[in-house]
Design a protein around this motif. Sequence first.
Motif, PDB file in Angstrom:
ATOM      1  N   LEU A  46       7.376   7.109  -1.718  1.00 62.31           N
ATOM      2  CA  LEU A  46       7.738   5.792  -2.260  1.00 62.31           C
ATOM      3  C   LEU A  46       6.971   4.638  -1.617  1.00 62.31           C
ATOM      4  O   LEU A  46       7.020   3.516  -2.118  1.00 62.31           O
ATOM      5  CB  LEU A  46       9.242   5.554  -2.076  1.00 62.31           C
ATOM      6  CG  LEU A  46      10.145   6.417  -2.944  1.00 62.31           C
ATOM      7  CD1 LEU A  46      11.578   6.354  -2.445  1.00 62.31           C
ATOM      8  CD2 LEU A  46      10.045   6.015  -4.401  1.00 62.31           C
ATOM      9  N   TYR A  47       6.278   4.913  -0.532  1.00 59.60           N
ATOM     10  CA  TYR A  47       5.561   3.852   0.182  1.00 59.60           C
ATOM     11  C   TYR A  47       4.507   3.226  -0.723  1.00 59.60           C
ATOM     12  O   TYR A  47       3.662   3.909  -1.281  1.00 59.60           O
ATOM     13  CB  TYR A  47       4.919   4.420   1.450  1.00 59.60           C
ATOM     14  CG  TYR A  47       4.197   3.406   2.282  1.00 59.60           C
ATOM     15  CD1 TYR A  47       4.873   2.317   2.816  1.00 59.60           C
ATOM     16  CD2 TYR A  47       2.848   3.527   2.544  1.00 59.60           C
ATOM     17  CE1 TYR A  47       4.224   1.386   3.588  1.00 59.60           C
ATOM     18  CE2 TYR A  47       2.185   2.603   3.324  1.00 59.60           C
ATOM     19  CZ  TYR A  47       2.873   1.528   3.844  1.00 59.60           C
ATOM     20  OH  TYR A  47       2.217   0.593   4.614  1.00 59.60           O
ATOM     21  N   LEU A  48       4.588   1.940  -0.910  1.00 60.82           N
ATOM     22  CA  LEU A  48       3.668   1.126  -1.713  1.00 60.82           C
ATOM     23  C   LEU A  48       3.724   1.401  -3.207  1.00 60.82           C
ATOM     24  O   LEU A  48       2.878   0.951  -3.959  1.00 60.82           O
ATOM     25  CB  LEU A  48       2.225   1.267  -1.203  1.00 60.82           C
ATOM     26  CG  LEU A  48       1.991   0.858   0.244  1.00 60.82           C
ATOM     27  CD1 LEU A  48       0.544   1.091   0.633  1.00 60.82           C
ATOM     28  CD2 LEU A  48       2.365  -0.591   0.470  1.00 60.82           C
ATOM     29  N   VAL A  49       4.712   2.163  -3.651  1.00 59.29           N
ATOM     30  CA  VAL A  49       4.934   2.356  -5.085  1.00 59.29           C
ATOM     31  C   VAL A  49       5.623   1.091  -5.594  1.00 59.29           C
ATOM     32  O   VAL A  49       6.444   0.504  -4.888  1.00 59.29           O
ATOM     33  CB  VAL A  49       5.801   3.617  -5.320  1.00 59.29           C
ATOM     34  CG1 VAL A  49       6.292   3.708  -6.746  1.00 59.29           C
ATOM     35  CG2 VAL A  49       5.020   4.862  -4.941  1.00 59.29           C
ATOM     36  N   PRO A  50       5.309   0.633  -6.798  1.00 56.01           N
ATOM     37  CA  PRO A  50       5.978  -0.557  -7.325  1.00 56.01           C
ATOM     38  C   PRO A  50       7.499  -0.408  -7.265  1.00 56.01           C
ATOM     39  O   PRO A  50       8.029   0.648  -7.598  1.00 56.01           O
ATOM     40  CB  PRO A  50       5.503  -0.641  -8.775  1.00 56.01           C
ATOM     41  CG  PRO A  50       4.230   0.131  -8.804  1.00 56.01           C
ATOM     42  CD  PRO A  50       4.363   1.201  -7.763  1.00 56.01           C
ATOM     43  N   HIS A  51       8.165  -1.463  -6.831  1.00 43.80           N
ATOM     44  CA  HIS A  51       9.625  -1.406  -6.701  1.00 43.80           C
ATOM     45  C   HIS A  51      10.251  -1.518  -8.081  1.00 43.80           C
ATOM     46  O   HIS A  51      10.563  -2.590  -8.582  1.00 43.80           O
ATOM     47  CB  HIS A  51      10.147  -2.515  -5.787  1.00 43.80           C
ATOM     48  CG  HIS A  51      11.619  -2.389  -5.561  1.00 43.80           C
ATOM     49  ND1 HIS A  51      12.526  -3.150  -6.248  1.00 43.80           N
ATOM     50  CD2 HIS A  51      12.330  -1.552  -4.779  1.00 43.80           C
ATOM     51  CE1 HIS A  51      13.744  -2.806  -5.875  1.00 43.80           C
ATOM     52  NE2 HIS A  51      13.652  -1.827  -4.982  1.00 43.80           N
TER      53      HIS A  51
END
Length: 173
Positions: A90-95
């Motif tokens: 999930l790191y740096l994946v669009p929220h």
Amino acid sequence: MNLRYKAAEFIGTVAYVGRLPVAPGTWGSLAALIVWYFLKPTISDPLFLLINGAIFFMGIAASEILIEEWNDTDPKAVVIDEWVGMWIALYLVPHDLFWGCVAFFLFRIFDIFKPMLGRNFTQEIMSAALGGVYAQPTTVIHFKSVFKEPIKAKTYLGFTKFMISKKKSSNKS
């Protein structure tokens, strides 16, 4: 039971989520996704990575204690590794819940089937972390392919964050 064991069990099973009888790894990953969804907007990307690094090391310690206490080299109830791997994915994946679910799905595939190097780790937490490393760029590549507009990229510690940049429309009449 002593405090050391109880703390290790709480951390290693992710607040006892790993004690669920069916698919504990999937439930552990889902717990990580839910916490990410609510926590991520309140913290910066580097802080998110720092917190996950701390969870990683606490997970190693907790896993070692539980493996020794339970006399089981791969206890299914220990799902802290799924948490760490999921947060790497999930790191740096669009929220966004959709993209969080894409990362969840890809992480579970990589964690279950352990492609390439994932089978060589004796520590489960390293294997799950590698699943997250596979899932993170795969999610970002899917994100990039969905949007036809130009995408700007930022890189933090080897991870790439893509942001959609709007095309300038030219009014030719």
